[in-house]
Design a protein around this motif. Structure first.
Motif, mmCIF file in Angstrom:
data_model
loop_
_atom_site.group_PDB
_atom_site.id
_atom_site.type_symbol
_atom_site.label_atom_id
_atom_site.label_comp_id
_atom_site.label_asym_id
_atom_site.label_seq_id
_atom_site.Cartn_x
_atom_site.Cartn_y
_atom_site.Cartn_z
ATOM 1 N N LEU A 1 -96.972 -14.460 57.762
ATOM 2 C CA LEU A 1 -96.962 -13.763 56.475
ATOM 3 C C LEU A 1 -96.818 -12.268 56.673
ATOM 4 O O LEU A 1 -97.471 -11.681 57.529
ATOM 5 N N SER A 2 -95.961 -11.646 55.869
ATOM 6 C CA SER A 2 -95.995 -10.191 55.736
ATOM 7 C C SER A 2 -95.760 -9.862 54.267
ATOM 8 O O SER A 2 -95.175 -10.655 53.524
ATOM 9 N N PHE A 3 -96.230 -8.691 53.852
ATOM 10 C CA PHE A 3 -96.138 -8.304 52.449
ATOM 11 C C PHE A 3 -95.305 -7.029 52.363
ATOM 12 O O PHE A 3 -95.794 -5.923 52.525
ATOM 13 N N ASN A 4 -94.012 -7.229 52.119
ATOM 14 C CA ASN A 4 -93.053 -6.138 52.132
ATOM 15 C C ASN A 4 -92.859 -5.554 50.744
ATOM 16 O O ASN A 4 -93.214 -6.169 49.733
ATOM 17 N N LYS A 5 -92.272 -4.377 50.711
ATOM 18 C CA LYS A 5 -92.042 -3.725 49.410
ATOM 19 C C LYS A 5 -91.089 -4.537 48.533
ATOM 20 O O LYS A 5 -91.153 -4.462 47.305
ATOM 21 N N ASP A 6 -90.209 -5.304 49.156
ATOM 22 C CA ASP A 6 -89.290 -6.138 48.378
ATOM 23 C C ASP A 6 -89.813 -7.555 48.186
ATOM 24 O O ASP A 6 -89.069 -8.453 47.799
ATOM 25 N N GLY A 7 -91.111 -7.756 48.442
ATOM 26 C CA GLY A 7 -91.714 -9.054 48.211
ATOM 27 C C GLY A 7 -92.267 -9.680 49.479
ATOM 28 O O GLY A 7 -91.844 -9.363 50.591
ATOM 29 N N ALA A 8 -93.228 -10.556 49.305
ATOM 30 C CA ALA A 8 -93.855 -11.232 50.434
ATOM 31 C C ALA A 8 -92.861 -12.144 51.135
ATOM 32 O O ALA A 8 -91.933 -12.689 50.521
ATOM 33 N N ARG A 9 -93.077 -12.308 52.439
ATOM 34 C CA ARG A 9 -92.298 -13.242 53.247
ATOM 35 C C ARG A 9 -93.277 -14.184 53.919
ATOM 36 O O ARG A 9 -94.279 -13.752 54.478
ATOM 37 N N ASN A 10 -92.971 -15.472 53.887
ATOM 38 C CA ASN A 10 -93.940 -16.459 54.335
ATOM 39 C C ASN A 10 -93.214 -17.615 55.002
ATOM 40 O O ASN A 10 -92.350 -18.250 54.398
ATOM 41 N N MET A 11 -93.551 -17.859 56.265
ATOM 42 C CA MET A 11 -93.085 -19.064 56.940
ATOM 43 C C MET A 11 -94.176 -20.107 56.807
ATOM 44 O O MET A 11 -95.286 -19.936 57.319
ATOM 45 N N GLN A 12 -93.884 -21.153 56.072
ATOM 46 C CA GLN A 12 -94.843 -22.242 55.859
ATOM 47 C C GLN A 12 -94.335 -23.476 56.588
ATOM 48 O O GLN A 12 -93.455 -24.180 56.082
ATOM 49 N N ASP A 13 -94.864 -23.703 57.785
ATOM 50 C CA ASP A 13 -94.383 -24.791 58.635
ATOM 51 C C ASP A 13 -92.872 -24.653 58.851
ATOM 52 O O ASP A 13 -92.430 -23.708 59.469
ATOM 53 N N LYS A 14 -92.062 -25.549 58.288
ATOM 54 C CA LYS A 14 -90.612 -25.510 58.503
ATOM 55 C C LYS A 14 -89.856 -24.906 57.325
ATOM 56 O O LYS A 14 -88.634 -25.006 57.254
ATOM 57 N N GLN A 15 -90.583 -24.269 56.397
ATOM 58 C CA GLN A 15 -89.939 -23.717 55.206
ATOM 59 C C GLN A 15 -90.173 -22.218 55.119
ATOM 60 O O GLN A 15 -91.326 -21.762 55.136
ATOM 61 N N PHE A 16 -89.092 -21.447 55.030
ATOM 62 C CA PHE A 16 -89.236 -20.020 54.804
ATOM 63 C C PHE A 16 -89.262 -19.757 53.304
ATOM 64 O O PHE A 16 -88.436 -20.266 52.548
ATOM 65 N N VAL A 17 -90.245 -18.951 52.876
ATOM 66 C CA VAL A 17 -90.488 -18.698 51.455
ATOM 67 C C VAL A 17 -90.478 -17.195 51.224
ATOM 68 O O VAL A 17 -91.032 -16.426 52.009
ATOM 69 N N ARG A 18 -89.836 -16.773 50.133
ATOM 70 C CA ARG A 18 -89.781 -15.356 49.796
ATOM 71 C C ARG A 18 -90.293 -15.159 48.367
ATOM 72 O O ARG A 18 -90.075 -16.005 47.493
ATOM 73 N N LYS B 1 -83.959 -23.545 67.188
ATOM 74 C CA LYS B 1 -83.007 -22.433 67.211
ATOM 75 C C LYS B 1 -82.978 -21.737 65.863
ATOM 76 O O LYS B 1 -83.050 -20.499 65.785
ATOM 77 N N THR B 2 -82.894 -22.510 64.787
ATOM 78 C CA THR B 2 -82.887 -21.925 63.441
ATOM 79 C C THR B 2 -84.206 -21.239 63.156
ATOM 80 O O THR B 2 -84.245 -20.142 62.582
ATOM 81 N N PHE B 3 -85.304 -21.869 63.546
ATOM 82 C CA PHE B 3 -86.625 -21.283 63.336
ATOM 83 C C PHE B 3 -86.730 -19.922 64.021
ATOM 84 O O PHE B 3 -87.170 -18.938 63.412
ATOM 85 N N VAL B 4 -86.339 -19.845 65.271
ATOM 86 C CA VAL B 4 -86.431 -18.596 66.025
ATOM 87 C C VAL B 4 -85.522 -17.531 65.417
ATOM 88 O O VAL B 4 -85.887 -16.354 65.344
ATOM 89 N N GLN B 5 -84.352 -17.924 64.962
ATOM 90 C CA GLN B 5 -83.427 -16.970 64.338
ATOM 91 C C GLN B 5 -84.014 -16.373 63.064
ATOM 92 O O GLN B 5 -83.916 -15.165 62.835
ATOM 93 N N ILE B 6 -84.626 -17.205 62.235
ATOM 94 C CA ILE B 6 -85.233 -16.705 60.992
ATOM 95 C C ILE B 6 -86.410 -15.800 61.321
ATOM 96 O O ILE B 6 -86.585 -14.739 60.700
ATOM 97 N N CYS B 7 -87.229 -16.186 62.299
ATOM 98 C CA CYS B 7 -88.363 -15.339 62.688
ATOM 99 C C CYS B 7 -87.874 -13.981 63.177
ATOM 100 O O CYS B 7 -88.454 -12.939 62.834
ATOM 101 N N ALA B 8 -86.811 -13.965 63.976
ATOM 102 C CA ALA B 8 -86.287 -12.712 64.510
ATOM 103 C C ALA B 8 -85.767 -11.805 63.394
ATOM 104 O O ALA B 8 -85.898 -10.578 63.457
ATOM 105 N N LYS B 9 -85.215 -12.402 62.356
ATOM 106 C CA LYS B 9 -84.682 -11.614 61.231
ATOM 107 C C LYS B 9 -85.796 -11.139 60.304
ATOM 108 O O LYS B 9 -85.820 -9.968 59.908
ATOM 109 N N GLU B 10 -86.706 -12.016 59.942
ATOM 110 C CA GLU B 10 -87.698 -11.703 58.920
ATOM 111 C C GLU B 10 -88.988 -11.097 59.484
ATOM 112 O O GLU B 10 -89.679 -10.361 58.785
ATOM 113 N N PHE B 11 -89.307 -11.413 60.730
ATOM 114 C CA PHE B 11 -90.523 -10.890 61.372
ATOM 115 C C PHE B 11 -90.141 -10.334 62.742
ATOM 116 O O PHE B 11 -90.505 -10.894 63.784
#
Length: 286
Positions: free
Chosen positions: A219-236, A255-265
């Motif tokens: 979880l992070s709380f960004n100025k453009d909205g919270a970002r949340n990885m919930q198990d296998k689902q990315f939520v904004r 691979k997809t999981f790591v790519q999303i983490c690298a972009k969003e966190f």
């Protein structure tokens, strides 16, 4: 064990959370709230470090490990986040106490009390480790209960219990509008971090004590909205509605999981994210 930061480490962390120096027109409270907002935007609440660790090696982190995780931007659970922010604030000139809190079990959580912010004897509560946004310090000058505050998708208030021994943190449901007590805390400061935080050892070692051994959360709380990885689902968060919305399909591979983490966190270590995903979803968690 010394729970301290050097001036150089405090400077390093200020740079990590992209903190500018205090301006002349900023009050101590303004700057405190600025620190909180930047902390929650740049330091994730996450349990990937726990999931990436073999079960038999899971344990409470040392202060050096907490410090390294925060200075590198890895973040962690409440044990790390509130403890580190408390020490950091004291290092840069604020007066704070770390106090014990009850989330789901006695003394399994902490919150920060900041004192003498605007005037002598005033008190404010900070909690950057609950998994909810808390974008500014909440004053504790109420007689019975505070007004409601809205942070991201959370609406909450504080209220003394009937004996005025503990303060309750109460959240209002977005759907039903009903109030629910999330946690409670008292104002007696922790004197010995290692001894008084001992109950939190179970967060790391006991899979039945918290869900963090069985779920994956970032979880992070960004100025453009919270970002949340919930198990296998990315939520904004949709900042127009303050509602969380699934973004994309459920993640099906590491691979997809790591790519999303690298972009969003981006501050998270990719190898730790990969190991956490594989340990939870591709291997037995026993």
């Amino acid at each position: 064990m010394q729970y301290t930061l050097t001036a150089e480490e405090a400077k390093q962390f200020s740079q990590r959370i992209k903190l500018d120096s205090k301006r002349e027109d900023q009050t101590n409270l303004d700057y405190l709230n600025y620190i909180i907002q930047n902390f929650q935007e740049n330091i994730p609440f996450q349990n990937v470090f726990l999931l990436a660790t073999p079960v038999e090696k899971r344990r409470r982190l040392t202060w050096e490990e907490v410090k390294n995780d925060l200075l590198s931007g890895q973040g962690g659970l409440c044990y790390s986040l509130n403890l580190f922010l408390h020490i950091y604030l004291n290092t840069i000139g604020y007066k704070t106490d770390l106090v014990l809190s009850t989330y789901s079990s006695p003394n399994d959580h902490t919150v920060i009390i900041v004192k003498d912010v605007i005037q002598n004897s005033d008190k404010y509560m900070i909690d950057v480790g609950s998994g909810y946004a808390s974008s500014f310090a909440i004053p504790l000058d109420f007689d019975d209960e505070s007004p409601y505050y809205s942070f991201s998708y959370t609406t909450m208030k504080l209220k003394w219990d009937e004996n005025k021994q503990n303060i309750l943190r109460i959240h209002k449901s977005q759907t039903s509008g009903q109030d629910k007590v999330i946690l409670k805390f008292h104002l007696a400061p922790i004197q010995d971090y290692f001894v008084e935080l001992a109950e939190q050892e179970r967060i790391f070692t006991d899979p039945t004590f918290t869900p963090f051994h069985r779920i994956l959360c970032i979880l992070s709380f960004n100025k453009d909205g919270a970002r949340n990885m919930q198990d296998k689902q990315f939520v904004r968060e949709n900042i127009q509605t303050n509602k969380l919305q699934n973004e994309g399909d459920e993640i099906q591979d590491e691979k997809t999981f790591v790519q999303i983490c690298a972009k969003e966190f981006p501050s998270l270590n990719s190898e730790i994210c990969r190991n956490a995903y594989n340990h939870l979803f591709n291997k037995s968690n026993l």
